[in-house]
Design a protein around this motif. Structure first.
Motif, short mmCIF file in Angstrom:
data_model
loop_
_atom_site.label_atom_id
_atom_site.label_comp_id
_atom_site.label_asym_id
_atom_site.label_seq_id
_atom_site.Cartn_x
_atom_site.Cartn_y
_atom_site.Cartn_z
N HIS A 115 -7.55 14.66 -7.77
CA HIS A 115 -7.30 13.22 -7.71
C HIS A 115 -6.90 12.75 -6.29
CE1 HIS A 115 -6.25 9.30 -9.34
NE2 HIS A 115 -5.07 9.37 -8.74
N SER A 140 1.41 7.72 -4.08
CA SER A 140 0.98 7.14 -5.36
C SER A 140 2.15 7.20 -6.34
CB SER A 140 -0.22 7.93 -5.89
OG SER A 140 0.20 9.21 -6.28
N GLY A 142 2.53 9.44 -8.53
CA GLY A 142 2.91 10.83 -8.79
C GLY A 142 3.08 11.66 -7.53
N ASP A 171 8.56 1.86 -9.18
CA ASP A 171 8.47 1.51 -10.61
C ASP A 171 9.84 1.51 -11.27
OD1 ASP A 171 5.72 1.20 -10.39
OD2 ASP A 171 5.27 3.26 -10.98
N PRO A 182 3.37 -2.59 -13.58
CA PRO A 182 3.84 -1.61 -12.60
C PRO A 182 4.75 -2.26 -11.56
CG PRO A 182 1.59 -2.23 -12.09
CD PRO A 182 1.97 -2.99 -13.33
N GLY A 184 5.52 -1.52 -8.31
CA GLY A 184 5.19 -1.64 -6.89
C GLY A 184 4.70 -3.03 -6.50
N ASP A 188 6.69 -5.80 -4.17
CA ASP A 188 5.96 -6.30 -3.00
C ASP A 188 6.01 -7.84 -2.96
OD1 ASP A 188 4.14 -6.68 -0.93
OD2 ASP A 188 2.66 -5.28 -1.70
N GLY A 274 -1.99 4.50 -4.47
CA GLY A 274 -1.59 3.16 -4.93
C GLY A 274 -0.60 2.45 -4.03
N ASP A 306 -6.27 3.58 -8.54
CA ASP A 306 -7.25 4.51 -9.11
C ASP A 306 -8.62 3.87 -9.36
OD1 ASP A 306 -5.26 6.33 -8.96
OD2 ASP A 306 -4.83 6.39 -11.10
O1 KG4 Z 1 -2.74 5.82 -7.08
P1 KG4 Z 1 -2.23 5.05 -8.24
O2 KG4 Z 1 -3.05 3.90 -8.76
O3 KG4 Z 1 -2.00 6.00 -9.47
C1 KG4 Z 1 -1.49 7.29 -9.29
O4 KG4 Z 1 -2.30 8.18 -8.90
O5 KG4 Z 1 -0.27 7.44 -9.48
O6 KG4 Z 1 -0.77 4.57 -7.84
C2 KG4 Z 1 0.03 3.83 -8.72
C3 KG4 Z 1 1.37 3.57 -8.03
C4 KG4 Z 1 2.39 2.90 -8.96
O7 KG4 Z 1 3.62 3.57 -8.83
C5 KG4 Z 1 2.46 1.47 -8.42
O8 KG4 Z 1 3.73 0.86 -8.62
C6 KG4 Z 1 2.19 1.70 -6.95
O9 KG4 Z 1 1.17 2.66 -6.92
N1 KG4 Z 1 1.73 0.48 -6.27
C7 KG4 Z 1 2.44 -0.15 -5.31
C8 KG4 Z 1 1.72 -1.32 -4.96
N2 KG4 Z 1 0.58 -1.36 -5.73
C9 KG4 Z 1 0.61 -0.25 -6.52
N3 KG4 Z 1 3.61 0.18 -4.72
C10 KG4 Z 1 4.09 -0.66 -3.77
N4 KG4 Z 1 3.47 -1.82 -3.41
C11 KG4 Z 1 2.30 -2.18 -3.97
N5 KG4 Z 1 1.69 -3.32 -3.59
#
Ligand code: KG4
Ligand code: ZN
Length: 337
Positions: A115, A140, A142, A171, A182, A184, A188, A274, A306
């Motif tokens: 991933h 991300s 994780g 989160d 979510p 993040g 933001d 993410g 993702d």
């Molecule tokens: O890569 P992703 O879509 O899924 C994983 O592989 O985990 O990442 C999701 C993460 C979540 O914790 C979400 O809160 C964070 O990315 N995220 C952000 C933003 N957009 C998504 N964190 C901070 N600022 C953002 N704008």
């Protein structure tokens, strides 16, 4: 391999059901993403069983939509690429089983993709000139990894989080602030309403491991601060807390990434995952990297979170290097890079 290589890619590692058609690694012919965010939001986070069930319900529709968008049919595919880890086991299994069934029926190779390798590859789609080597900050829900990307399939993990991933901290703090899931994107947005420095939450350094991260102390400090305000019956300065927490995360991410660039003599830094959608991270990194003469690549917003196009791109580099899987491919929830 001779001629065009067209890959059908599938991604179901968490709460997005995604399929894409990618040609020659970097040309995205279609990219379908069905997010389950609304379904999980009412539980405050991803419920694994619900995620798996939803993936199984819509994966076929999403794949067919990706083919239709690309104007192609199954017979035009040269291979099937799929995320096989890390992620939620039931969610991963849906994609892996579907991809195996397709590869078997089409008599085409199946390519298992990591991933995070996919998240890194998202940048190749957006920036045709980008090639390894470079340093990548993969952030991300994780992972928080600093990776020396030496080649398309050669990764040297030089730093990682000791506890929470950056996205996980976003989160959790958002949940305590009542900003929902979510967290993040919600933090933001909230942080943009703050115009004061408010307060300095801790930025953690780990002795003898300058590239490792730790966010659990920061998360606890912010949560304790919020509880204190609530116990005193005071009004919560939501935007200021969001901005101060976010700045603490961003300072650490940017500081350690640029330190690694300096010490390893690497002139290119690539963001992935993410959290790379975060406005403050993108701005702060761009500014500081420029001062240091480091070139920064940041994925376009639609490729930060993702998606399957990034899996198709990473899958292409595996396939063309002869690194294919077979029908014994299984989901590996804790797959190392
Ligand atoms: O890569 P992703 O879509 O899924 C994983 O592989 O985990 O990442 C999701 C993460 C979540 O914790 C979400 O809160 C964070 O990315 N995220 C952000 C933003 N957009 C998504 N964190 C901070 N600022 C953002 N704008
Ligand atoms: Zn991801």
């Amino acid at each position: 391999m001779k001629g065009d290589v067209t890959i059908l890619a599938v991604e179901t590692s968490c709460d997005e059901t995604a399929a894409a058609v990618v040609r020659n690694g970097r040309q995205v012919l279609s990219n379908e993403v069905a997010s389950q965010i609304k379904i999980h939001a009412k539980y405050g986070g991803v419920v694994p069983e619900i995620a798996s069930r939803h993936h199984t319900e819509i994966i076929d529709t999403i794949i067919q939509a990706a083919l239709k968008d690309a104007g192609l049919s199954y017979g035009d595919m040269d291979a099937v690429a799929v995320t096989y880890g890390p992620g939620l086991v039931g969610a991963l299994l849906t994609g892996v089983s579907t991809a195996k069934a397709l590869a078997y029926a089409l008599h085409k190779p199946i390519v298992g993709v990591h991933h995070i390798e996919g998240h890194i590859a998202a940048n190749y789609i957006a920036y045709p000139e980008l090639t390894p080597p470079f340093l990548c900050l993969a952030v991300s829900g994780g992972h928080t990894h600093l990776i020396h990307v030496k080649g398309y399939r050669e990764f040297d993990l030089i730093g990682r989080t000791r506890d929470d991933a950056a996205g996980e901290a976003f989160d959790k703090v958002a949940r305590v602030l009542g900003l929902g899931y979510p967290g993040g994107p919600a933090i933001d947005v909230a942080a943009k309403r703050s115009d004061s420095g408010y307060m300095d939450f801790p930025r953690v350094d780990i002795e003898d491991a300058p590239y490792d991260f730790s966010f659990s102390g920061l998360k606890t400090a912010v949560i304790n601060h919020i509880h204190g305000i609530r116990q005193r019956g005071e009004e919560l300065p939501m935007a200021d807390i969001a901005a101060s927490f976010q700045q603490a995360v961003v300072d650490v991410l940017v500081g350690k990434s640029l330190l690694a660039c300096r010490e390893a003599g690497i002139g290119t830094l690539v963001l992935a995952g993410g959290v790379s959608a975060n406005t403050a991270l993108r701005e702060h990194l761009a500014k500081n990297a420029k001062n240091q003469g480091v070139r920064v690549y940041v994925p376009p917003i639609e490729y930060c979170t993702d998606n399957a196009a990034m899996i198709g791109c990473a899958g292409y580099y595996r396939l063309t290097a002869g690194d294919v899987s077979d029908l014994s491919l299984n989901a590996v929830p804790g797959l190392p890079l």
